[in-house]
Design an enzyme around this catalytic site. Sequence first.
Site, PDB file in Angstrom:
ATOM      1  N   ASN A 166      -1.488   9.492  -4.685  1.00  0.00           N
ATOM      2  CA  ASN A 166      -0.684   9.726  -5.554  1.00  0.00           C
ATOM      3  C   ASN A 166      -0.988  10.954  -6.325  1.00  0.00           C
ATOM      4  O   ASN A 166      -1.955  10.831  -7.007  1.00  0.00           O
ATOM      5  CB  ASN A 166      -0.728   8.522  -6.594  1.00  0.00           C
ATOM      6  CG  ASN A 166      -0.205   8.493  -7.815  1.00  0.00           C
ATOM      7  OD1 ASN A 166       0.776   9.550  -8.114  1.00  0.00           O
ATOM      8  ND2 ASN A 166      -0.293   7.644  -8.881  1.00  0.00           N
ATOM      9  N   TRP A 167      -0.118  11.981  -6.219  1.00  0.00           N
ATOM     10  CA  TRP A 167      -0.455  13.248  -6.930  1.00  0.00           C
ATOM     11  C   TRP A 167      -0.248  13.294  -8.497  1.00  0.00           C
ATOM     12  O   TRP A 167      -0.639  14.251  -9.105  1.00  0.00           O
ATOM     13  CB  TRP A 167       0.090  14.456  -6.086  1.00  0.00           C
ATOM     14  CG  TRP A 167      -0.384  14.828  -4.897  1.00  0.00           C
ATOM     15  CD1 TRP A 167      -1.470  14.252  -4.039  1.00  0.00           C
ATOM     16  CD2 TRP A 167      -0.408  16.044  -4.091  1.00  0.00           C
ATOM     17  NE1 TRP A 167      -1.726  14.643  -2.988  1.00  0.00           N
ATOM     18  CE2 TRP A 167      -1.131  16.074  -2.971  1.00  0.00           C
ATOM     19  CE3 TRP A 167       0.258  17.327  -4.309  1.00  0.00           C
ATOM     20  CZ2 TRP A 167      -1.169  17.030  -1.905  1.00  0.00           C
ATOM     21  CZ3 TRP A 167       0.451  18.400  -3.684  1.00  0.00           C
ATOM     22  CH2 TRP A 167      -0.562  18.079  -2.453  1.00  0.00           C
ATOM     23  N   LYS A 168       0.516  12.402  -8.765  1.00  0.00           N
ATOM     24  CA  LYS A 168       0.714  12.180 -10.395  1.00  0.00           C
ATOM     25  C   LYS A 168       1.327  13.608 -10.754  1.00  0.00           C
ATOM     26  O   LYS A 168       2.230  14.382  -9.716  1.00  0.00           O
ATOM     27  CB  LYS A 168      -0.472  12.146 -11.195  1.00  0.00           C
ATOM     28  CG  LYS A 168      -1.283  10.734 -10.570  1.00  0.00           C
ATOM     29  CD  LYS A 168      -2.285  10.220 -11.581  1.00  0.00           C
ATOM     30  CE  LYS A 168      -3.009   9.186 -10.986  1.00  0.00           C
ATOM     31  NZ  LYS A 168      -4.220   8.295 -11.885  1.00  0.00           N
TER      32      LYS A 168
ATOM     33  N   HIS B 148       3.413   1.634 -11.615  1.00  0.00           N
ATOM     34  CA  HIS B 148       1.873   2.310 -11.869  1.00  0.00           C
ATOM     35  C   HIS B 148       1.385   2.012 -13.250  1.00  0.00           C
ATOM     36  O   HIS B 148       2.271   2.144 -14.216  1.00  0.00           O
ATOM     37  CB  HIS B 148       1.754   3.648 -11.282  1.00  0.00           C
ATOM     38  CG  HIS B 148       0.517   4.298 -11.556  1.00  0.00           C
ATOM     39  ND1 HIS B 148      -0.352   4.656 -12.561  1.00  0.00           N
ATOM     40  CD2 HIS B 148      -0.246   4.624 -10.402  1.00  0.00           C
ATOM     41  CE1 HIS B 148      -1.255   4.992 -12.311  1.00  0.00           C
ATOM     42  NE2 HIS B 148      -1.189   5.233 -10.971  1.00  0.00           N
TER      43      HIS B 148
ATOM     44  N   GLU C  17       0.187   3.899 -15.568  1.00  0.00           N
ATOM     45  CA  GLU C  17       0.486   5.042 -16.124  1.00  0.00           C
ATOM     46  C   GLU C  17       1.921   4.818 -16.542  1.00  0.00           C
ATOM     47  O   GLU C  17       2.156   5.289 -17.808  1.00  0.00           O
ATOM     48  CB  GLU C  17       0.051   6.196 -15.579  1.00  0.00           C
ATOM     49  CG  GLU C  17      -1.297   6.508 -15.649  1.00  0.00           C
ATOM     50  CD  GLU C  17      -1.904   7.215 -14.516  1.00  0.00           C
ATOM     51  OE1 GLU C  17      -1.133   8.096 -13.862  1.00  0.00           O
ATOM     52  OE2 GLU C  17      -3.141   7.359 -14.294  1.00  0.00           O
TER      53      GLU C  17
ATOM     54  N   GLU D 238      -4.606  -2.438  -8.831  1.00  0.00           N
ATOM     55  CA  GLU D 238      -5.357  -1.066  -9.490  1.00  0.00           C
ATOM     56  C   GLU D 238      -5.979  -1.623 -10.826  1.00  0.00           C
ATOM     57  O   GLU D 238      -5.106  -1.600 -11.962  1.00  0.00           O
ATOM     58  CB  GLU D 238      -4.518  -0.086  -9.446  1.00  0.00           C
ATOM     59  CG  GLU D 238      -3.951   0.572  -8.257  1.00  0.00           C
ATOM     60  CD  GLU D 238      -3.584   2.163  -8.527  1.00  0.00           C
ATOM     61  OE1 GLU D 238      -4.148   2.847  -7.787  1.00  0.00           O
ATOM     62  OE2 GLU D 238      -2.523   2.329  -9.174  1.00  0.00           O
TER      63      GLU D 238
ATOM     64  N   GLY E 259      -9.196   6.707 -12.453  1.00  0.00           N
ATOM     65  CA  GLY E 259      -9.769   8.245 -12.960  1.00  0.00           C
ATOM     66  C   GLY E 259     -10.896   8.066 -13.738  1.00  0.00           C
ATOM     67  O   GLY E 259     -11.224   8.983 -14.579  1.00  0.00           O
TER      68      GLY E 259
ATOM     69  N   SER F  32     -10.547   5.048  -8.435  1.00  0.00           N
ATOM     70  CA  SER F  32     -11.790   5.549  -8.241  1.00  0.00           C
ATOM     71  C   SER F  32     -12.238   5.266  -6.816  1.00  0.00           C
ATOM     72  O   SER F  32     -13.459   5.516  -6.529  1.00  0.00           O
ATOM     73  CB  SER F  32     -12.788   5.410  -9.200  1.00  0.00           C
ATOM     74  OG  SER F  32     -12.242   5.860 -10.510  1.00  0.00           O
TER      75      SER F  32
ATOM     76  N   GLY G 178      -5.679   8.318  -6.312  1.00  0.00           N
ATOM     77  CA  GLY G 178      -4.987   9.372  -7.376  1.00  0.00           C
ATOM     78  C   GLY G 178      -5.944  10.832  -7.061  1.00  0.00           C
ATOM     79  O   GLY G 178      -5.731  11.202  -6.059  1.00  0.00           O
ATOM     80  N   GLY G 179      -6.957  11.082  -7.930  1.00  0.00           N
ATOM     81  CA  GLY G 179      -7.683  12.310  -7.819  1.00  0.00           C
ATOM     82  C   GLY G 179      -8.251  12.647  -6.815  1.00  0.00           C
ATOM     83  O   GLY G 179      -7.979  13.909  -6.371  1.00  0.00           O
TER      84      GLY G 179
HETATM   85  C1  PEP Z   1      -4.201   5.998  -9.056  1.00  0.00           C
HETATM   86  O1  PEP Z   1      -3.716   6.565 -10.460  1.00  0.00           O
HETATM   87  O2  PEP Z   1      -3.150   5.372  -8.421  1.00  0.00           O
HETATM   88  C2  PEP Z   1      -5.458   5.991  -8.797  1.00  0.00           C
HETATM   89  C3  PEP Z   1      -5.946   5.137  -8.202  1.00  0.00           C
HETATM   90  O3  PEP Z   1      -6.217   7.286  -9.511  1.00  0.00           O
HETATM   91  P1  PEP Z   1      -7.786   7.359  -9.207  1.00  0.00           P
HETATM   92  O4  PEP Z   1      -7.885   7.424  -7.539  1.00  0.00           O
HETATM   93  O5  PEP Z   1      -7.988   8.684  -9.625  1.00  0.00           O
HETATM   94  O6  PEP Z   1      -8.600   6.364  -9.930  1.00  0.00           O
END
Ligand code: PEP
Length: 249
Positions: free
Chosen positions: A10-12, A96, A98, A166, A172, A211, A232-233
């Site tokens: 997920n590149w957000k 999600h 967010e 999640e 993050g 994470s 994500g990241g």
């Molecule tokens: C996400 O936002 O779906 C996520 C898992 O982010 P991260 O891997 O950066 O914690």
Amino acid sequence: MKPTALVAGNWKMNGLASSQAELEALAAMLKEGGKAACDVLICPPFTLVSAFATAGYTGIAIGAQDCHTAASGAHTGDISVEMLRDAGASYVIVGHSERRADHAETDALVAQKAAAVLGAGLKAIVCVGETEAERDAGRTLEVVLSQIGQSLPDAATAENTIVAYEPVWAIGTGRTPTVEDVAEVHTAIRKSLVERFGDAGEGFAILYGGSVKPSNAAELMAAANVNGALVGGASLKAADFNGIIDAYR
Ligand code: PEP
């Protein structure tokens, strides 16, 4: 039916069409990604869906991070599943944390969005997860199972729907639950899917997200009822995403 594992990035709100380096790094990564015993998905921002989908990568699906519930109409700034399908997306992330936090998305809206995704023939990744306060209050399972019950539409099947657990506090932050805690939640989700969908509930992929990185992916992916990762990241760096996919090589 055994779930097919999926590692999804997920590149957000990251990634520029003008940055060829991103496309090239992705292409390099995918040469390896295609060899994994899991499906691989990248969900870039809307502006890159078409470019990624038409870039000719093999062994990787392209998805989006959100959608509207309607097929078209007077919804300024929104995007429909039909548009995403037209651009080449085959998956859409809905619910999600967010989106739930920044846009006050409710379980009911998430279920409507997921239904729109399934109705258009795409796959939905439905996200759930507790906040830190909810975990500290011992309410993790209650919150997650309630979200599962209300965010999954009746049209959900093991073939068209993926669940992503999640924990909000792990996204993050570099913090993750213990492998035992992840297994406990995933096993409770599995049980609730079987209660609702019968034996078919065994076939839904349940991703862990929060994470995930190359150094913790193997142990998290080996936990009971974990069938992949939503990343994500670490999905923004080809080498890190590739290192996570290594859990399935
Ligand atoms: C996400 O936002 O779906 C996520 C898992 O982010 P991260 O891997 O950066 O914690």
